[in-house]
Design an enzyme around this catalytic site. Sequence first.
Site, mmCIF file in Angstrom:
data_model
loop_
_atom_site.group_PDB
_atom_site.id
_atom_site.type_symbol
_atom_site.label_atom_id
_atom_site.label_comp_id
_atom_site.label_asym_id
_atom_site.label_seq_id
_atom_site.Cartn_x
_atom_site.Cartn_y
_atom_site.Cartn_z
ATOM 1 N N THR A 1 0.819 -1.215 0.000
ATOM 2 C CA THR A 1 0.000 0.000 0.000
ATOM 3 C C THR A 1 0.852 1.263 0.000
ATOM 4 O OG1 THR A 1 -0.065 -0.007 2.412
ATOM 5 C CG2 THR A 1 -1.872 -1.134 1.274
ATOM 6 N N HIS B 1 12.619 -2.957 1.042
ATOM 7 C CA HIS B 1 11.651 -4.042 1.227
ATOM 8 C C HIS B 1 11.512 -4.869 -0.053
ATOM 9 C CE1 HIS B 1 10.055 -3.727 5.228
ATOM 10 N NE2 HIS B 1 9.809 -2.436 5.118
#
Lengths: 184, 184, 184
Positions: free
Chosen positions: C43, C58
């Site tokens: 998101t 990430h």
Amino acid sequence: MSLVEDGVLSGHILVLGGTRSGKTALAERLATRKSSAPAYLATAEALDDEMVERVSAHQKSRSGRFATIEEPLELPQALFAAAQTHDVILVDCLTLWITNLLSMERDVADEVDTLVEVLAAMKDTQVILVSNEVGLGIVPDNALARTFRDLAGAAHQELAAICEHVYFVVAGLPMVVKGQYPDL
Amino acid sequence: MSLVEDGVLSGHILVLGGTRSGKTALAERLATRKSSAPAYLATAEALDDEMVERVSAHQKSRSGRFATIEEPLELPQALFAAAQTHDVILVDCLTLWITNLLSMERDVADEVDTLVEVLAAMKDTQVILVSNEVGLGIVPDNALARTFRDLAGAAHQELAAICEHVYFVVAGLPMVVKGQYPDL
Amino acid sequence: MSLVEDGVLSGHILVLGGTRSGKTALAERLATRKSSAPAYLATAEALDDEMVERVSAHQKSRSGRFATIEEPLELPQALFAAAQTHDVILVDCLTLWITNLLSMERDVADEVDTLVEVLAAMKDTQVILVSNEVGLGIVPDNALARTFRDLAGAAHQELAAICEHVYFVVAGLPMVVKGQYPDL
């Protein structure tokens, strides 16, 4: 190897908690339950009146029970040295150590790696690490505070992985994150 | 004495948790499970629009199930009085009470000691104390906020010591810090 | 229906924790333990340099193991679509989704209700939801931050109620709030 012998825990211990959660008092009980001559390795530097008061109150409460060592920066070296003469060392606290390192622009991740290596090599001395959990509030506006939160969180993860027991202290009481509930 | 009888807890209960963690709803379920006529002792003073809205939403949700008493400052006295006519009293919340005391420059530690004495003497009435855990974020810049965190943390430790059950509420669900998991 | 089969959890999972608590790494281990082709529904919108760095770090760490989908706003729809081709979907994270909705002045409570409906209808796909616990610090001065804390807390309660397993991650280790301890 049993983690608990006659109610006394073996292996390194990480005690996490919020402000005034009772984490230092818990760590002190664990240390004095296991050793008759534990060391207290304080990372606090009393730079302002508020800190002077806090440090002095803590010192008074443990006088006679602990040999106090003060080391704001060279924690791994101080731990290694203290392990020559103490079977239990309480470190209070990691978050202040990280703050001190940051203020000197030292590489915190590197220093934490060194601390982990020293701890892993200390087989005859139990280390009880106290640290503040600081990552459960709103993202701070201040960039340095965000960096600090990230470094503290990463350090806690790395240290929890090599500790036998990890506690999250709430209202003076330990919740077990890893290992055994302490016999207090 | 059993702590649980037919799934109903006895002894005082401390319910800690963050903002919107569901701690009040949990405390309400515990109170109405045990008593058909519990009291709700609210420490909130609705001083601004945001608070008026919060207080009114809470009141609406418990209308008919609780006898509401409002007391922002004299909590020990109000508890003692309510215990004459109620077998269960829900106090919501301690952190607001501490805020109110601070704003009147009262000695919070003294007041908490008095509260503990009153609770210890209340053998026939169960008190369910709700409070916000506020010490798990970054150290606030504001000195008053730091004082508040310290006082709240110290109060939680003192109260947890005399409560039979202590819960840390996460996402509406209780984690047991002390005592028994509630049968909800 | 057993919640655990050969050490693999079934049902939706909510993973809560503070900043750098290790919650994403835990969720990734749960996802890859259960599925050979899990989806990663991100998101995050990388709007500044700090975020670009975080998002990129990430992504690098999960390349090859996850099919990455990026959706800052229409999470229920994206979940529904991904469920057609994936048996496990990791959503990282809900707090950023709520932030994105707030910045677009969308009705967050409505959107969370829609998410809950979609999750309840997804019987053949396991969803692992990652979210930041942000309500355990001092009340923020900023009104938007207070609104955000309230919305995040309410969303966590609603989602925890329909998940089979809820974890509170501390120092990289899960504490069980609901369901079974994961076999990692």
